[in-house]
Design a protein around this motif. Structure first.
Motif, short mmCIF file in Angstrom:
data_model
loop_
_atom_site.label_atom_id
_atom_site.label_comp_id
_atom_site.label_asym_id
_atom_site.label_seq_id
_atom_site.Cartn_x
_atom_site.Cartn_y
_atom_site.Cartn_z
N VAL A 94 31.84 44.46 46.59
CA VAL A 94 31.68 43.90 45.24
C VAL A 94 30.56 44.62 44.49
O VAL A 94 30.75 45.04 43.34
N GLN A 133 31.53 48.12 43.26
CA GLN A 133 32.60 48.22 42.27
C GLN A 133 32.36 47.43 40.98
O GLN A 133 33.03 47.68 39.98
N ILE A 134 31.43 46.47 41.02
CA ILE A 134 31.21 45.61 39.84
C ILE A 134 29.74 45.66 39.45
O ILE A 134 28.89 45.09 40.13
N SER A 135 29.44 46.34 38.36
CA SER A 135 28.04 46.54 37.96
C SER A 135 27.35 45.24 37.54
O SER A 135 26.14 45.12 37.63
N ALA A 138 37.09 42.10 45.93
CA ALA A 138 36.62 42.94 44.81
C ALA A 138 37.75 43.19 43.81
O ALA A 138 37.55 43.13 42.60
N TYR A 139 38.95 43.44 44.33
CA TYR A 139 40.11 43.68 43.46
C TYR A 139 40.41 42.44 42.62
O TYR A 139 40.70 42.53 41.43
N PHE A 176 38.36 40.00 41.67
CA PHE A 176 37.34 39.84 40.62
C PHE A 176 37.64 40.77 39.43
O PHE A 176 37.55 40.37 38.28
N GLN A 177 37.99 42.01 39.73
CA GLN A 177 38.24 42.98 38.67
C GLN A 177 39.54 42.71 37.93
O GLN A 177 39.57 42.72 36.70
N SER A 178 40.61 42.46 38.65
CA SER A 178 41.91 42.28 38.01
C SER A 178 42.00 40.96 37.24
O SER A 178 42.65 40.89 36.20
N LYS A 227 39.35 39.41 35.99
CA LYS A 227 38.20 39.37 35.07
C LYS A 227 37.45 38.02 35.18
O LYS A 227 37.25 37.31 34.21
N ASP A 279 34.32 35.78 37.74
CA ASP A 279 33.18 35.91 38.66
C ASP A 279 33.21 34.83 39.74
O ASP A 279 32.23 34.61 40.44
#
Length: 196
Positions: A80, A83-85, A142-143, A145-147, A149, A151
């Motif tokens: 995480v 990949q997630i700033s 992680a995927y 969280f990103q896909s 959008k 938290d």
């Protein structure tokens, strides 16, 4: 970044979450990013009501011997952070009402004011097979969280992963989610008992 101050924040949050039964004696994980390629996380032997310097360890993204002492969730936190700033703090907990609600539902739609305003609806992620979950978890979390959008990730029968830039906002969101799930479960129980 003041690492001692960060450790105190993590310790304080861990105690609070332990008292709410979000963490078990050795169950859960909590971390803070310290630099672009480092983070502090609890060790395998951490007891969450007494986190201190001996139960927190700083890891570099490049794995070394210290990773052997770290929480089983260290790979997930690393994935995480890398990949997630926006992720500055991460927690994995097993709040009892949220986890119980996840067993029989596909979505959490809070009916209380704070849950509705602060969280909104949350889809429950189905890990499918628990046997290989830890092999898949670091990439799938992680995927997700990103896909999506988001938290916050509620995983059926497993618990909740969440990240935030602010440790107190992260704790607040978890607390509201847990209260909302408790209200939903009580509401279901009352609705079901009305038929008897």
């Amino acid at each position: 970044m003041n690492k001692e101050h960060l450790k105190k924040k993590l310790s304080s949050l861990a105690l609070s979450m332990f008292r709410k039964d979000f963490f078990g004696i050795y169950h859960g994980s909590l971390s803070a990013k310290t630099e672009i390629n480092r983070f502090i996380i609890n060790t395998k032997e951490a007891v969450f009501d007494t986190l201190d310097n001996t139960s927190l360890i700083e890891l570099y993204f490049k794995k070394d011997y210290r990773w052997n002492q770290a929480s089983i969730d260290a790979n997930i936190h690393y994935s995480v952070y890398s990949q997630i700033s926006d992720a500055k703090f991460i927690s994995f907990s097993m709040p009892p009402f949220t986890t119980a609600y996840s067993l029989e539902h596909n979505i959490i739609t809070p009916k209380d004011y704070f849950g509705h305003k602060e969280i909104g609806s949350i889809e429950i992620f189905d890990p499918r097979n628990f046997d290989d979950w830890y092999e898949r978890a670091n990439s799938e979390i992680a995927y997700y969280f990103q896909s999506q959008k988001t938290d916050i990730m509620v995983i059926r029968g497993y618990g909740v992963y969440t990240f935030n830039r602010d440790v107190y906002e992260m704790a607040k969101k978890l607390s509201i989610l847990e209260k909302s799930c408790k209200i939903l479960l009580l509401n279901e129980k009352n609705s079901n008992s009305a038929f008897y």
